[in-house]
Motif scaffolding. Structure first.
Motif, PDB file in Angstrom:
ATOM      1  N   SER A 137      39.943  -1.223 -11.959  1.00 58.37           N
ATOM      2  CA  SER A 137      40.299  -0.490 -13.278  1.00 58.37           C
ATOM      3  C   SER A 137      39.546   0.870 -13.294  1.00 58.37           C
ATOM      4  CB  SER A 137      40.149  -1.398 -14.455  1.00 58.37           C
ATOM      5  OG  SER A 137      40.082  -0.625 -15.656  1.00 58.37           O
ATOM      6  N   PRO A 138      39.952   1.823 -13.988  1.00 55.66           N
ATOM      7  CA  PRO A 138      39.338   3.209 -14.344  1.00 55.66           C
ATOM      8  C   PRO A 138      38.192   2.746 -15.322  1.00 55.66           C
ATOM      9  CG  PRO A 138      41.732   3.608 -14.692  1.00 55.66           C
ATOM     10  CD  PRO A 138      41.407   1.845 -14.356  1.00 55.66           C
ATOM     11  N   LEU A 139      38.183   1.719 -15.992  1.00 54.48           N
ATOM     12  CA  LEU A 139      37.353   1.402 -16.990  1.00 54.48           C
ATOM     13  C   LEU A 139      35.825   0.747 -16.096  1.00 54.48           C
ATOM     14  CD1 LEU A 139      36.046   1.688 -19.954  1.00 54.48           C
ATOM     15  CD2 LEU A 139      37.237  -0.851 -20.139  1.00 54.48           C
ATOM     16  N   MET A 140      36.320   0.158 -15.089  1.00 53.76           N
ATOM     17  CA  MET A 140      35.352  -0.422 -14.400  1.00 53.76           C
ATOM     18  C   MET A 140      34.051   0.424 -13.824  1.00 53.76           C
ATOM     19  SD  MET A 140      34.559  -3.605 -13.617  1.00 53.76           S
ATOM     20  CE  MET A 140      33.268  -4.317 -12.518  1.00 53.76           C
ATOM     21  N   GLY A 141      34.425   1.578 -13.289  1.00 57.29           N
ATOM     22  CA  GLY A 141      33.427   2.603 -13.152  1.00 57.29           C
ATOM     23  C   GLY A 141      32.507   2.952 -14.176  1.00 57.29           C
ATOM     24  N   THR A 142      33.142   3.177 -15.418  1.00 60.19           N
ATOM     25  CA  THR A 142      32.349   3.456 -16.639  1.00 60.19           C
ATOM     26  C   THR A 142      31.401   2.346 -16.922  1.00 60.19           C
ATOM     27  OG1 THR A 142      33.964   5.138 -17.393  1.00 60.19           O
ATOM     28  CG2 THR A 142      32.115   4.334 -18.969  1.00 60.19           C
ATOM     29  N   LEU A 143      31.895   1.063 -17.029  1.00 62.70           N
ATOM     30  CA  LEU A 143      31.247  -0.158 -17.402  1.00 62.70           C
ATOM     31  C   LEU A 143      30.125  -0.468 -16.254  1.00 62.70           C
ATOM     32  CD1 LEU A 143      33.657  -2.654 -18.708  1.00 62.70           C
ATOM     33  CD2 LEU A 143      31.996  -1.581 -19.748  1.00 62.70           C
ATOM     34  N   ASP A 144      30.463   0.025 -14.999  1.00 65.38           N
ATOM     35  CA  ASP A 144      29.363  -0.432 -13.855  1.00 65.38           C
ATOM     36  C   ASP A 144      28.191   0.602 -14.045  1.00 65.38           C
ATOM     37  OD1 ASP A 144      28.304  -1.330 -11.531  1.00 65.38           O
ATOM     38  OD2 ASP A 144      28.896   0.661 -10.412  1.00 65.38           O
ATOM     39  N   ARG A 145      28.351   1.965 -14.464  1.00 60.06           N
ATOM     40  CA  ARG A 145      27.421   2.718 -14.759  1.00 60.06           C
ATOM     41  C   ARG A 145      26.555   2.582 -16.105  1.00 60.06           C
ATOM     42  NH1 ARG A 145      29.103   8.924 -14.311  1.00 60.06           N
ATOM     43  NH2 ARG A 145      26.732   9.078 -14.758  1.00 60.06           N
ATOM     44  N   LEU A 146      27.425   1.989 -16.999  1.00 60.99           N
ATOM     45  CA  LEU A 146      26.417   1.581 -18.247  1.00 60.99           C
ATOM     46  C   LEU A 146      25.705   0.421 -18.129  1.00 60.99           C
ATOM     47  CD1 LEU A 146      29.304   2.015 -20.953  1.00 60.99           C
ATOM     48  CD2 LEU A 146      27.369   3.501 -20.707  1.00 60.99           C
ATOM     49  N   CYS A 147      26.151  -0.399 -17.238  1.00 63.90           N
ATOM     50  CA  CYS A 147      25.396  -1.859 -17.068  1.00 63.90           C
ATOM     51  C   CYS A 147      24.408  -1.544 -15.875  1.00 63.90           C
ATOM     52  CB  CYS A 147      26.273  -2.809 -16.783  1.00 63.90           C
ATOM     53  SG  CYS A 147      27.382  -3.272 -18.151  1.00 63.90           S
ATOM     54  N   ALA A 148      24.537  -0.829 -15.017  1.00 58.41           N
ATOM     55  CA  ALA A 148      23.749  -0.745 -13.645  1.00 58.41           C
ATOM     56  C   ALA A 148      22.297  -0.606 -13.880  1.00 58.41           C
ATOM     57  CB  ALA A 148      23.974   0.059 -12.709  1.00 58.41           C
ATOM     58  N   PRO A 149      21.875   0.180 -14.839  1.00 59.61           N
ATOM     59  CA  PRO A 149      20.318   0.242 -15.161  1.00 59.61           C
ATOM     60  C   PRO A 149      19.703  -1.059 -15.770  1.00 59.61           C
ATOM     61  CG  PRO A 149      21.420   2.127 -15.980  1.00 59.61           C
ATOM     62  CD  PRO A 149      22.404   1.137 -15.727  1.00 59.61           C
ATOM     63  N   ILE A 150      20.471  -1.920 -16.317  1.00 58.63           N
ATOM     64  CA  ILE A 150      20.135  -3.318 -16.759  1.00 58.63           C
ATOM     65  C   ILE A 150      20.131  -4.118 -15.699  1.00 58.63           C
ATOM     66  CG2 ILE A 150      20.630  -4.887 -18.515  1.00 58.63           C
ATOM     67  CD1 ILE A 150      21.777  -1.737 -19.507  1.00 58.63           C
ATOM     68  N   LEU A 151      21.175  -4.177 -14.779  1.00 58.16           N
ATOM     69  CA  LEU A 151      21.223  -5.053 -13.837  1.00 58.16           C
ATOM     70  C   LEU A 151      20.484  -4.884 -12.473  1.00 58.16           C
ATOM     71  CD1 LEU A 151      25.190  -5.793 -13.880  1.00 58.16           C
ATOM     72  CD2 LEU A 151      23.600  -7.111 -15.095  1.00 58.16           C
ATOM     73  N   ARG A 152      19.932  -3.956 -12.431  1.00 61.29           N
ATOM     74  CA  ARG A 152      19.394  -3.396 -10.978  1.00 61.29           C
ATOM     75  C   ARG A 152      18.088  -4.194 -10.664  1.00 61.29           C
ATOM     76  NH1 ARG A 152      19.226   1.961 -11.609  1.00 61.29           N
ATOM     77  NH2 ARG A 152      21.420   2.156 -11.343  1.00 61.29           N
ATOM     78  N   PRO A 153      17.249  -4.050 -11.787  1.00 61.89           N
ATOM     79  CA  PRO A 153      15.870  -4.987 -11.705  1.00 61.89           C
ATOM     80  C   PRO A 153      16.345  -6.411 -11.249  1.00 61.89           C
ATOM     81  CG  PRO A 153      16.011  -3.713 -13.783  1.00 61.89           C
ATOM     82  CD  PRO A 153      17.319  -3.494 -13.114  1.00 61.89           C
ATOM     83  N   VAL A 154      17.259  -7.012 -12.166  1.00 57.42           N
ATOM     84  CA  VAL A 154      17.519  -8.386 -11.938  1.00 57.42           C
ATOM     85  C   VAL A 154      18.152  -8.564 -10.481  1.00 57.42           C
ATOM     86  CG1 VAL A 154      18.762 -10.246 -12.933  1.00 57.42           C
ATOM     87  CG2 VAL A 154      17.756  -8.687 -14.523  1.00 57.42           C
ATOM     88  N   ARG A 155      18.998  -7.798 -10.006  1.00 56.10           N
ATOM     89  CA  ARG A 155      19.480  -8.063  -8.873  1.00 56.10           C
ATOM     90  C   ARG A 155      18.644  -7.980  -7.650  1.00 56.10           C
ATOM     91  NH1 ARG A 155      24.898  -4.306 -10.109  1.00 56.10           N
ATOM     92  NH2 ARG A 155      26.274  -5.969 -10.966  1.00 56.10           N
ATOM     93  N   ARG A 156      17.424  -7.216  -7.850  1.00 57.42           N
ATOM     94  CA  ARG A 156      16.575  -7.336  -6.800  1.00 57.42           C
ATOM     95  C   ARG A 156      15.705  -8.720  -6.764  1.00 57.42           C
ATOM     96  NH1 ARG A 156      13.922  -2.215  -9.416  1.00 57.42           N
ATOM     97  NH2 ARG A 156      15.620  -0.566  -8.738  1.00 57.42           N
ATOM     98  N   ILE A 157      15.724  -9.312  -7.725  1.00 58.94           N
ATOM     99  CA  ILE A 157      15.066 -10.639  -7.733  1.00 58.94           C
ATOM    100  C   ILE A 157      16.145 -11.730  -7.522  1.00 58.94           C
ATOM    101  CG2 ILE A 157      13.860 -12.227  -9.323  1.00 58.94           C
ATOM    102  CD1 ILE A 157      12.953  -9.844 -10.710  1.00 58.94           C
ATOM    103  N   VAL A 158      17.319 -11.663  -8.213  1.00 58.11           N
ATOM    104  CA  VAL A 158      18.271 -12.700  -7.934  1.00 58.11           C
ATOM    105  C   VAL A 158      19.082 -12.661  -6.956  1.00 58.11           C
ATOM    106  CG1 VAL A 158      20.123 -14.374  -9.086  1.00 58.11           C
ATOM    107  CG2 VAL A 158      18.009 -13.365 -10.509  1.00 58.11           C
ATOM    108  N   PRO A 159      19.077 -13.407  -5.656  1.00 59.46           N
ATOM    109  CA  PRO A 159      20.091 -13.184  -4.675  1.00 59.46           C
ATOM    110  C   PRO A 159      21.653 -13.414  -4.990  1.00 59.46           C
ATOM    111  CG  PRO A 159      18.948 -15.129  -4.230  1.00 59.46           C
ATOM    112  CD  PRO A 159      18.437 -14.598  -5.336  1.00 59.46           C
ATOM    113  N   LEU A 160      22.364 -13.057  -4.225  1.00 59.07           N
ATOM    114  CA  LEU A 160      23.827 -13.547  -4.393  1.00 59.07           C
ATOM    115  C   LEU A 160      23.702 -15.083  -4.002  1.00 59.07           C
ATOM    116  CD1 LEU A 160      25.765 -10.760  -2.606  1.00 59.07           C
ATOM    117  CD2 LEU A 160      25.632 -11.296  -4.992  1.00 59.07           C
TER     118      LEU A 160
END
Length: 183
Positions: A137-160
């Motif tokens: 979805s075109p909205l997915m790119g916007t939501l990804d950019r809005l959420c990435a700064p919040i999720l980035r530090p957690v993604r470094r700690i929590v593995p897939l």
């Protein structure tokens, strides 16, 4: 009166959330011509535009959108004043000037913090659902950019885990804990 307080809080929640979303999108340099940028502009421009005109040039050219942040603070303070006026109309205790200022300020800060926490939660839930249902979805790119700064530090700690990103779930749980602490 509980209904009136609920409606007042809901109305100001949406106004403050739109102003904060506008500030966040401008900070991240996200194009405001698509959604949710157009919505945020439509809801807040009546207050943000005059604030930007009176801001000093040094603040107006900053990467921080002081007009939108100022609008959020002013709206939260207006909520605090209206909340106090409604509460004072119900109870007969007039209170001192310092007490009134404290109540107004406390209600404004609580609304701002609650709006940030709930707004992030709404963005993250929308991001998670859209990533499962319609990731192209075109909205997915916007939501990804809005959420990435919040999720980035957690993604470094929590593995897939089995190819599933649990960082969104963890951040939502932390936001819920924050809302519980806010009470």
């Amino acid at each position: 009166m509980r209904i009136v307080f609920f409606l007042l809080e809901t109305f100001f929640f949406f106004l403050v959330a739109a102003a904060l979303l506008r500030a966040w999108m401008n900070h991240l340099r996200i194009n405001m011509s698509g959604q949710p940028g157009r919505f945020a502009i439509a809801v807040t421009d009546w207050l943000v535009a005059p604030l930007r005109r009176v801001l000093p040039r040094s603040l107006a050219q900053s990467r921080v959108d002081w007009g939108s942040l100022g609008a959020a603070v002013l709206l939260a303070l207006a909520f605090g004043v209206l909340w106090w006026l409604l509460a004072a109309s119900v109870s007969a205790a007039p209170g001192s000037a310092a007490g009134i200022v404290t109540i107004v300020f406390t209600m404004a800060v609580r609304l701002l913090v609650r709006t940030v926490l709930q707004g992030l939660m709404i963005l993250l839930i929308g991001y998670a659902i859209l990533s499962w249902v319609q990731p192209q979805s075109p909205l997915m790119g916007t939501l990804d950019r809005l959420c990435a700064p919040i999720l980035r530090p957690v993604r470094r700690i929590v593995p897939l885990v089995g190819g599933v990103d649990l960082s969104v779930l963890l951040v939502i749980i932390l936001l819920q804990v924050g809302l519980m602490l806010l009470g």
